[in-house]
Design a protein around this motif. Structure first.
Motif, PDB file in Angstrom:
ATOM      1  N   PRO A  60       0.817  -1.216   0.000  1.00 16.14           N
ATOM      2  CA  PRO A  60       0.000   0.000   0.000  1.00 16.14           C
ATOM      3  C   PRO A  60       0.856   1.273   0.000  1.00 16.14           C
ATOM      4  O   PRO A  60       1.962   1.299   0.545  1.00 16.14           O
ATOM      5  CB  PRO A  60      -0.799  -0.118   1.304  1.00 16.14           C
ATOM      6  CG  PRO A  60      -0.798  -1.577   1.632  1.00 16.14           C
ATOM      7  CD  PRO A  60       0.504  -2.107   1.125  1.00 16.14           C
ATOM      8  N   SER A  61       0.303   2.322  -0.602  1.00  8.15           N
ATOM      9  CA  SER A  61       1.030   3.598  -0.727  1.00  8.15           C
ATOM     10  C   SER A  61       1.553   4.118   0.610  1.00  8.15           C
ATOM     11  O   SER A  61       2.655   4.677   0.665  1.00  8.15           O
ATOM     12  CB  SER A  61       0.134   4.662  -1.360  1.00  8.15           C
ATOM     13  OG  SER A  61      -0.145   4.356  -2.703  1.00  8.15           O
ATOM     14  N   PHE A  62       0.790   3.925   1.692  1.00  2.00           N
ATOM     15  CA  PHE A  62       1.244   4.456   2.984  1.00  2.00           C
ATOM     16  C   PHE A  62       2.533   3.782   3.458  1.00  2.00           C
ATOM     17  O   PHE A  62       3.253   4.334   4.295  1.00  2.00           O
ATOM     18  CB  PHE A  62       0.135   4.383   4.059  1.00  2.00           C
ATOM     19  CG  PHE A  62      -0.105   3.011   4.627  1.00  2.00           C
ATOM     20  CD1 PHE A  62       0.635   2.541   5.708  1.00  2.00           C
ATOM     21  CD2 PHE A  62      -1.082   2.180   4.086  1.00  2.00           C
ATOM     22  CE1 PHE A  62       0.399   1.270   6.235  1.00  2.00           C
ATOM     23  CE2 PHE A  62      -1.321   0.922   4.610  1.00  2.00           C
ATOM     24  CZ  PHE A  62      -0.574   0.464   5.684  1.00  2.00           C
ATOM     25  N   LEU A  76      -0.312   3.045  -6.929  1.00  2.00           N
ATOM     26  CA  LEU A  76       0.515   3.378  -5.772  1.00  2.00           C
ATOM     27  C   LEU A  76       1.279   4.664  -6.061  1.00  2.00           C
ATOM     28  O   LEU A  76       1.887   4.801  -7.118  1.00  2.00           O
ATOM     29  CB  LEU A  76       1.510   2.264  -5.460  1.00  2.00           C
ATOM     30  CG  LEU A  76       0.930   0.876  -5.215  1.00  2.00           C
ATOM     31  CD1 LEU A  76       2.043  -0.115  -4.944  1.00  2.00           C
ATOM     32  CD2 LEU A  76      -0.072   0.896  -4.075  1.00  2.00           C
ATOM     33  N   SER A  77       1.247   5.588  -5.111  1.00  2.00           N
ATOM     34  CA  SER A  77       2.022   6.818  -5.243  1.00  2.00           C
ATOM     35  C   SER A  77       2.285   7.380  -3.859  1.00  2.00           C
ATOM     36  O   SER A  77       1.542   7.108  -2.910  1.00  2.00           O
ATOM     37  CB  SER A  77       1.288   7.843  -6.109  1.00  2.00           C
ATOM     38  OG  SER A  77       0.066   8.196  -5.511  1.00  2.00           O
ATOM     39  N   SER A  78       3.355   8.155  -3.753  1.00  2.00           N
ATOM     40  CA  SER A  78       3.717   8.745  -2.465  1.00  2.00           C
ATOM     41  C   SER A  78       4.695   9.883  -2.710  1.00  2.00           C
ATOM     42  O   SER A  78       5.807   9.664  -3.198  1.00  2.00           O
ATOM     43  CB  SER A  78       4.360   7.696  -1.560  1.00  2.00           C
ATOM     44  OG  SER A  78       4.972   8.308  -0.448  1.00  2.00           O
ATOM     45  N   ASP A  79       4.273  11.115  -2.375  1.00  2.00           N
ATOM     46  CA  ASP A  79       5.178  12.258  -2.503  1.00  2.00           C
ATOM     47  C   ASP A  79       6.408  12.071  -1.633  1.00  2.00           C
ATOM     48  O   ASP A  79       7.516  12.392  -2.035  1.00  2.00           O
ATOM     49  CB  ASP A  79       4.464  13.555  -2.126  1.00  2.00           C
ATOM     50  CG  ASP A  79       3.407  13.959  -3.142  1.00  2.00           C
ATOM     51  OD1 ASP A  79       3.478  13.480  -4.301  1.00  2.00           O
ATOM     52  OD2 ASP A  79       2.510  14.746  -2.786  1.00  2.00           O
ATOM     53  N   GLU A  80       6.208  11.512  -0.426  1.00  2.00           N
ATOM     54  CA  GLU A  80       7.339  11.315   0.477  1.00  2.00           C
ATOM     55  C   GLU A  80       8.310  10.270  -0.067  1.00  2.00           C
ATOM     56  O   GLU A  80       9.525  10.469  -0.040  1.00  2.00           O
ATOM     57  CB  GLU A  80       6.840  10.907   1.869  1.00  2.00           C
ATOM     58  CG  GLU A  80       7.958  10.812   2.888  1.00  2.00           C
ATOM     59  CD  GLU A  80       7.489  10.402   4.279  1.00  2.00           C
ATOM     60  OE1 GLU A  80       8.348  10.264   5.165  1.00  2.00           O
ATOM     61  OE2 GLU A  80       6.274  10.199   4.480  1.00  2.00           O
ATOM     62  N   ALA A  81       7.787   9.168  -0.590  1.00  2.00           N
ATOM     63  CA  ALA A  81       8.660   8.147  -1.171  1.00  2.00           C
ATOM     64  C   ALA A  81       9.426   8.724  -2.360  1.00  2.00           C
ATOM     65  O   ALA A  81      10.614   8.447  -2.534  1.00  2.00           O
ATOM     66  CB  ALA A  81       7.851   6.929  -1.605  1.00  2.00           C
ATOM     67  N   ARG A  82       8.746   9.544  -3.175  1.00  2.00           N
ATOM     68  CA  ARG A  82       9.416  10.171  -4.322  1.00  2.00           C
ATOM     69  C   ARG A  82      10.572  11.052  -3.846  1.00  2.00           C
ATOM     70  O   ARG A  82      11.674  10.980  -4.386  1.00  2.00           O
ATOM     71  CB  ARG A  82       8.439  11.002  -5.145  1.00  2.00           C
ATOM     72  CG  ARG A  82       9.148  11.702  -6.317  1.00  2.00           C
ATOM     73  CD  ARG A  82       8.293  12.691  -7.070  1.00  2.00           C
ATOM     74  NE  ARG A  82       7.142  12.040  -7.641  1.00  2.00           N
ATOM     75  CZ  ARG A  82       5.876  12.422  -7.401  1.00  2.00           C
ATOM     76  NH1 ARG A  82       5.623  13.444  -6.623  1.00  2.00           N
ATOM     77  NH2 ARG A  82       4.891  11.778  -7.965  1.00  2.00           N
ATOM     78  N   ARG A  83      10.308  11.875  -2.813  1.00  2.00           N
ATOM     79  CA  ARG A  83      11.372  12.750  -2.304  1.00  2.00           C
ATOM     80  C   ARG A  83      12.552  11.930  -1.784  1.00  2.00           C
ATOM     81  O   ARG A  83      13.707  12.253  -2.063  1.00  2.00           O
ATOM     82  CB  ARG A  83      10.831  13.648  -1.188  1.00  2.00           C
ATOM     83  CG  ARG A  83      10.150  14.894  -1.679  1.00  2.00           C
ATOM     84  CD  ARG A  83       9.922  15.911  -0.559  1.00  2.00           C
ATOM     85  NE  ARG A  83       9.160  15.383   0.563  1.00  2.00           N
ATOM     86  CZ  ARG A  83       7.834  15.254   0.596  1.00  2.00           C
ATOM     87  NH1 ARG A  83       7.116  15.620  -0.441  1.00  2.00           N
ATOM     88  NH2 ARG A  83       7.235  14.763   1.657  1.00  2.00           N
ATOM     89  N   ILE A  84      12.261  10.878  -1.024  1.00  2.00           N
ATOM     90  CA  ILE A  84      13.329  10.031  -0.472  1.00  2.00           C
ATOM     91  C   ILE A  84      14.157   9.441  -1.606  1.00  2.00           C
ATOM     92  O   ILE A  84      15.390   9.487  -1.593  1.00  2.00           O
ATOM     93  CB  ILE A  84      12.736   8.922   0.419  1.00  2.00           C
ATOM     94  CG1 ILE A  84      12.125   9.529   1.689  1.00  2.00           C
ATOM     95  CG2 ILE A  84      13.788   7.868   0.771  1.00  2.00           C
ATOM     96  CD1 ILE A  84      11.196   8.596   2.450  1.00  2.00           C
ATOM     97  N   ALA A  85      13.475   8.881  -2.594  1.00  2.00           N
ATOM     98  CA  ALA A  85      14.174   8.238  -3.714  1.00  2.00           C
ATOM     99  C   ALA A  85      14.972   9.248  -4.530  1.00  2.00           C
ATOM    100  O   ALA A  85      16.161   9.028  -4.820  1.00  2.00           O
ATOM    101  CB  ALA A  85      13.166   7.510  -4.601  1.00  2.00           C
TER     102      ALA A  85
END
Length: 141
Positions: free
Chosen positions: A80-82, A105-114
């Motif tokens: 899950p995205s969370f 699935l999407s996540s602004d936070e995951a994108r920033r981390i990556a």
């Protein structure tokens, strides 16, 4: 932005021969099984990650990214995205260079981390659909 994602999709599918699949499943009806199975049938090597361990797609499933006993390159996420930000942190810690969140699935936070760690990043795309669209097989190197 779509163009950047398209470029990342193609770069990833052309570069990586091994796909580490977080959330891989042994349930044949689930995308977390049939998508990596499709990729495997087109020449990609699959490393399944599932907390239950066992065997998935004929391969040993590791309980976490940290347990994978080799350098991780591409991490494909079926969770899950969370959960994506924590998986992104684990991918960075494991030395991954690409992170792909499956369709829906999407996540602004995951994108920033990556992206802050220099990883190629794709979200909300199905690897099977993209492989078919680009008509690619796994790289031979």
């Amino acid at each position: 932005m779509s163009t950047d994602i398209d470029a990342n999709v193609e770069a990833i599918l052309r570069k990586y021969k091994t796909i580490t699949v977080v959330g891989a499943s042994d349930a044949e009806e689930k995308p977390a099984h049939y998508v990596p199975e499709h990729m495997q049938q087109h020449g990609w090597r699959i490393i399944p990650v599932n907390p239950r361990g066992g065997t998935i797609l004929g391969q040993t499933a590791f309980s976490s990214l940290a347990q994978v006993p080799e350098r991780v390159g591409l991490v494909n996420v079926f969770r899950p995205s969370f959960q994506a930000p924590e998986i992104a942190r684990q991918a960075v810690a494991a030395g991954a260079s690409a992170l792909w969140l499956q369709l829906h699935l999407s996540s602004d936070e995951a994108r920033r981390i990556a992206e802050d760690a220099g990883l190629l990043y794709v979200e909300n795309r199905c690897m099977l659909v993209e492989q078919r669209r680009l008509m690619l097989s796994a790289p031979t190197i």
